[in-house]
Design a protein around this motif. Sequence first.
Motif, PDB file in Angstrom:
ATOM      1  N   GLY A  29      -4.050   3.075   4.535  1.00 58.72           N
ATOM      2  CA  GLY A  29      -5.036   3.181   5.600  1.00 58.72           C
ATOM      3  C   GLY A  29      -5.768   1.887   5.923  1.00 58.72           C
ATOM      4  O   GLY A  29      -6.026   1.592   7.086  1.00 58.72           O
ATOM      5  N   ARG A 232       0.811   7.467   0.465  1.00 56.74           N
ATOM      6  CA  ARG A 232       1.299   6.707  -0.682  1.00 56.74           C
ATOM      7  C   ARG A 232       1.538   7.652  -1.862  1.00 56.74           C
ATOM      8  O   ARG A 232       0.968   8.733  -1.934  1.00 56.74           O
ATOM      9  N   LYS A 237      -3.700  11.050  -4.808  1.00 57.29           N
ATOM     10  CA  LYS A 237      -3.340  11.717  -3.553  1.00 57.29           C
ATOM     11  C   LYS A 237      -3.030  13.206  -3.754  1.00 57.29           C
ATOM     12  O   LYS A 237      -2.873  13.945  -2.793  1.00 57.29           O
ATOM     13  N   LEU A 297       8.009   6.039   5.974  1.00 54.52           N
ATOM     14  CA  LEU A 297       8.219   6.425   7.372  1.00 54.52           C
ATOM     15  C   LEU A 297       7.510   5.402   8.260  1.00 54.52           C
ATOM     16  O   LEU A 297       6.319   5.131   8.062  1.00 54.52           O
ATOM     17  N   GLN A 299       5.736   3.699  11.582  1.00 55.16           N
ATOM     18  CA  GLN A 299       4.777   4.254  12.549  1.00 55.16           C
ATOM     19  C   GLN A 299       5.501   4.731  13.815  1.00 55.16           C
ATOM     20  O   GLN A 299       4.983   5.557  14.550  1.00 55.16           O
ATOM     21  N   LEU A 323      -6.648   8.718   7.139  1.00 52.94           N
ATOM     22  CA  LEU A 323      -6.043   8.573   8.478  1.00 52.94           C
ATOM     23  C   LEU A 323      -4.994   9.640   8.755  1.00 52.94           C
ATOM     24  O   LEU A 323      -4.825  10.090   9.891  1.00 52.94           O
ATOM     25  N   VAL A 324      -4.268  10.042   7.692  1.00 46.42           N
ATOM     26  CA  VAL A 324      -3.173  10.990   7.881  1.00 46.42           C
ATOM     27  C   VAL A 324      -3.681  12.278   8.549  1.00 46.42           C
ATOM     28  O   VAL A 324      -3.017  12.825   9.427  1.00 46.42           O
ATOM     29  N   GLU A 327      -4.044  11.657  12.240  1.00 40.86           N
ATOM     30  CA  GLU A 327      -2.727  11.438  12.868  1.00 40.86           C
ATOM     31  C   GLU A 327      -2.044  12.790  13.112  1.00 40.86           C
ATOM     32  O   GLU A 327      -1.469  13.036  14.164  1.00 40.86           O
TER      33      GLU A 327
HETATM   34  N1  UDP Z   1       1.868   5.625   6.305  1.00 46.28           N
HETATM   35  C1  UDP Z   1       3.006   5.170   6.951  1.00 46.28           C
HETATM   36  N2  UDP Z   1       4.227   5.443   6.400  1.00 46.28           N
HETATM   37  C2  UDP Z   1       4.374   6.124   5.265  1.00 46.28           C
HETATM   38  C3  UDP Z   1       3.211   6.597   4.598  1.00 46.28           C
HETATM   39  C4  UDP Z   1       1.973   6.339   5.139  1.00 46.28           C
HETATM   40  O1  UDP Z   1       2.920   4.541   8.004  1.00 46.28           O
HETATM   41  O2  UDP Z   1       5.509   6.324   4.836  1.00 46.28           O
HETATM   42  C5  UDP Z   1       0.539   5.367   6.904  1.00 46.28           C
HETATM   43  C6  UDP Z   1      -0.077   6.621   7.496  1.00 46.28           C
HETATM   44  O3  UDP Z   1       0.478   6.895   8.761  1.00 46.28           O
HETATM   45  C7  UDP Z   1      -1.546   6.226   7.543  1.00 46.28           C
HETATM   46  C8  UDP Z   1      -1.701   5.323   6.319  1.00 46.28           C
HETATM   47  O4  UDP Z   1      -0.383   4.925   5.936  1.00 46.28           O
HETATM   48  O5  UDP Z   1      -1.842   5.505   8.729  1.00 46.28           O
HETATM   49  C9  UDP Z   1      -2.357   6.045   5.162  1.00 46.28           C
HETATM   50  O6  UDP Z   1      -3.736   6.070   5.389  1.00 46.28           O
HETATM   51  P1  UDP Z   1      -4.741   7.085   4.688  1.00 46.28           P
HETATM   52  O7  UDP Z   1      -6.117   6.731   5.144  1.00 46.28           O
HETATM   53  O8  UDP Z   1      -4.321   8.487   4.946  1.00 46.28           O
HETATM   54  O9  UDP Z   1      -4.561   6.832   3.125  1.00 46.28           O
HETATM   55  P2  UDP Z   1      -4.722   5.500   2.216  1.00 46.28           P
HETATM   56  O10 UDP Z   1      -3.371   4.905   2.102  1.00 46.28           O
HETATM   57  O11 UDP Z   1      -5.697   4.601   2.883  1.00 46.28           O
HETATM   58  O12 UDP Z   1      -5.205   6.010   0.892  1.00 46.28           O
END
Ligand code: UDP
Length: 445
Positions: A29, A232, A237, A297, A299, A323-324, A327
């Motif tokens: 994030g 992640r 998580k 995955l 964006q 963020l998830v 989204e």
């Molecule tokens: N994300 C991504 N691909 C993946 C896994 C996660 O692009 O395979 C992105 C997800 O879309 C989001 C971010 O990583 O924008 C994760 O943000 P979040 O605030 O949910 O968790 P953080 O990683 O900050 O703990």
Amino acid sequence: MNATSEKRIALVSVHGDPAIEIGQEEAGGQNVYVRQVGEALAKLGWQVDMFSRKVSADQETIVQHSSHCRTIRLTAGPVEFVPRDNGFKYLPEFVEELLKFQVENKITYPIVHTNYWLSSWVGMQLKTIQRSKLVHTYHSLGAVKYRAIDTIPPIATKRLEVEKQVLEIAERIVATSPQEKQHMRSLVSKKGNIDIIPCGTDIQNFGSVDRQAARAKLGIDPEAKVILYVGRFDPRKGIETLVRAVQQSKLRESQKLHLIIGGGSTPGNSDGIERDRIEAIVNELGMSDFTTLPGRLSQTILPNYYAAADVCVVPSHYEPFGLVAIEAMASGTPVVASDVGGLQFTVVSEQTGLLVPPQNVPAFTNAIDRILMNPEWRDELGKAGRKRVTEKFSWEGVASQLNKLYTQLLAKPVAQPLVKPLVKPLVKSVEQPLAQPTKKPALLS
Ligand code: UDP
């Protein structure tokens, strides 16, 4: 100062490189936030330089994202991945390199927005050395995080100290939710100025495809009940909670369940170890025939996964924003999330999804089943989620609030520094530093 230099800003994200691929170890994030805020500010007329630590010799030193937005990678410490808990010792070198960059490029940043506590230390040095105005976003608060984990790392004392100091001396702290602000006040300090400006999401990208089109693209059965995790691989998580909850689902026998656990990992690294552990639980519970782990995955593909899902689950033990969740909601998919932190702000229980106690397997099972068993209600929740995100959490909206904040701060006179820098600058800043305050200042260390 001309108009351009007035609207010049440094976004500092020492360990969260805004130019790298997201979804793998320690890239999530924060990286997305810095990159999106940077790009959106550039569209509002700011010259945006985003500073991060170089972690591999293959990485370009400067990545130009658009004409007014770039990532600059500074060499501080070894040019290799360093876990964030081991990064503090390289910060003085990071500050030196940032000062040197300014001198070489004849720039002084009047405003610096730092991300995560490591960067806040850098920001406090710049505030003291060259009177940059300091804005800080925590992304995670040690005081909250350490309550949710068993092993407290040796850096904890330093982190807590720095987090208190930046709250008290930054021009402004950006809390991303009312819950985060409340944690700062109750657990960190009563002093300091806090504004609430949430994280955002790309409402054009997420929500651009409907469920059946997304399933056709991904080769997912149109009749399946799809449960999605994105993020992640990190024990905090709570992926294990999700797996155990799905195993208990009442729909297991009668419906075609499909569990997708999306996110990247590197064998041997901590996220690789967590991925292996999760996969072992999936196998042990006899769920491998309907569970897929597609890896990281992008964006670009992600909107399809969110749209294809009947429900997106965010089972975190602790989540400063998450963020998830937004989204998924932007994509019209209801969210079942832990009733913690920023998720309490983004997800409205019974309206855009359901909030349940963290780590509570039966509660997750029940919430997931309630949504899967009622497709009409699922669609209502999804619509309400999309509406909520469009109104409150678009990057454009977030950037315009930040723009207003920075503009107000720039108009204010520069205050005397409260603390003496730990780093004695080897290079002179472009602007003359302030004379030392006459009163003996408190030390940063
Ligand atoms: N994300 C991504 N691909 C993946 C896994 C996660 O692009 O395979 C992105 C997800 O879309 C989001 C971010 O990583 O924008 C994760 O943000 P979040 O605030 O949910 O968790 P953080 O990683 O900050 O703990």
